[in-house]
Scaffold this active site. Structure first.
Site, PDB file in Angstrom:
ATOM      1  N   THR A  32      37.786  77.325  84.635  1.00 15.38           N
ATOM      2  CA  THR A  32      37.169  78.637  84.443  1.00 15.38           C
ATOM      3  C   THR A  32      36.072  78.529  83.395  1.00 15.38           C
ATOM      4  O   THR A  32      36.237  77.849  82.382  1.00 15.38           O
ATOM      5  CB  THR A  32      38.201  79.720  84.034  1.00 15.38           C
ATOM      6  OG1 THR A  32      37.503  80.879  83.558  1.00 15.38           O
ATOM      7  CG2 THR A  32      39.155  79.242  82.961  1.00 15.38           C
ATOM      8  N   HIS A  51      41.940  89.326  89.702  1.00 17.78           N
ATOM      9  CA  HIS A  51      40.878  89.801  90.595  1.00 17.78           C
ATOM     10  C   HIS A  51      41.406  90.144  91.989  1.00 17.78           C
ATOM     11  O   HIS A  51      40.628  90.252  92.935  1.00 17.78           O
ATOM     12  CB  HIS A  51      39.741  88.775  90.675  1.00 17.78           C
ATOM     13  CG  HIS A  51      38.976  88.644  89.388  1.00 17.78           C
ATOM     14  ND1 HIS A  51      38.189  87.564  89.088  1.00 17.78           N
ATOM     15  CD2 HIS A  51      38.900  89.475  88.319  1.00 17.78           C
ATOM     16  CE1 HIS A  51      37.657  87.728  87.870  1.00 17.78           C
ATOM     17  NE2 HIS A  51      38.075  88.878  87.398  1.00 17.78           N
TER      18      HIS A  51
END
Ligand SMILES: [Zn+2]
Length: 259
Positions: A197, A123
């Site tokens: 996550t 990201h």
């Protein structure tokens, strides 16, 4: 040590190509909020998500002004790596870390001491800015200095274009080469360790089934259940800063119960 942790620790000790996949959960223990989690800013206030949506960002100077204010005040600038990050440095030093794929943009893995060439930032990074028109890139802090000096929406000095942190915003395409590298690493892993996550965000979450189908063991360490828990060989709960050091450090213990 409970049996699941002991067993997972033995797998880690026997692995030669561990791929770690990290998400917001490892950074919350360093004081960086999980914007998407149950207590996250975006969850509580969906309007805040506009600040990270490329369409609003490009269209509205007011959104950019607010986004720059948030960047100046971001808790990541004061954050320090925690024992979870340091455990992954130990893993690399032991020669068993094949890749560290992270959804985080805070740079804490590199700050902890992981080699930049092991870290795959799917990201992007908040430590750099990028021009949306000419692709100029530069260090974030120099641009934040301009904001602190009074520029509410600093423009690219090369072309006058809109500047943004070098992160992947909502509505913005992932970088194919980066994603390919992450997924390729997952296929080469003999153990995939998903840490902090929720495994909801694709295509990165797809690293888990890819690794599994290529023969890797899958270990998930996350506070909440994930959609991939059933696929995992072991699911561990608890604070990452406590569990991860026990999972990756040291030789395989001889006193492990094999019950
Ligand atoms: Zn430019």
């Amino acid at each position: 040590m409970d049996n699941r942790l002991a067993t997972a620790r033995e797998w880690v000790a026997q692995s030669r190509r561990v791929v770690a996949l990290t998400g917001a959960g490892i950074s919350t223990e360093s004081g960086i909020p999980d914007f998407r989690g149950p207590q996250g800013l975006w969850t509580k206030n969906p309007k805040a998500e506009k600040l990270s949506d490329i369409r609003y960002y490009m269209a509205d100077p007011e959104v950019r002004r607010l986004a720059w204010q948030q960047r100046v005040a971001h808790p990541a600038w004061q954050a320090r790596p925690n024992p979870g990050h340091l455990a992954l440095v130990s893993l690399e030093k032991s020669g068993r870390l094949h890749a560290l794929v992270t959804q985080n943009i805070d740079g804490l893995h590199q700050a902890a001491g992981n080699s930049p060439d092991k870290v795959v930032e799917v990201h992007g990074t908040m430590h750099e800015v990028v021009c949306m028109s000419c692709d100029w890139r530069g260090p974030m802090q120099a641009t934040l200095d301009r904001v602190r000096a009074g520029e509410e929406d600093p423009a690219c000095k090369s072309c006058g274009g809109i500047l943004k942190s070098a992160t992947i915003s909502f509505g913005q395409a992932l970088i194919p080469e980066v994603i390919d590298r992450a997924l390729k690493a997952a296929q080469e892993a003999d153990l995939l360790l998903a840490i902090g996550t929720s495994l909801n965000v694709y295509p990165v979450a797809g690293a888990v089934p890819l690794a599994k189908s290529a023969g890797a063991k899958v270990v998930i360490l996350n506070a909440q259940p994930t959609p991939m828990d059933e696929m995992a060989d072991a699911v561990l709960r608890g604070a990452i800063g406590e569990v991860l050091p026990r999972l990756v450090k040291g030789k395989p213990a001889r006193d492990i119960s094999r019950a």
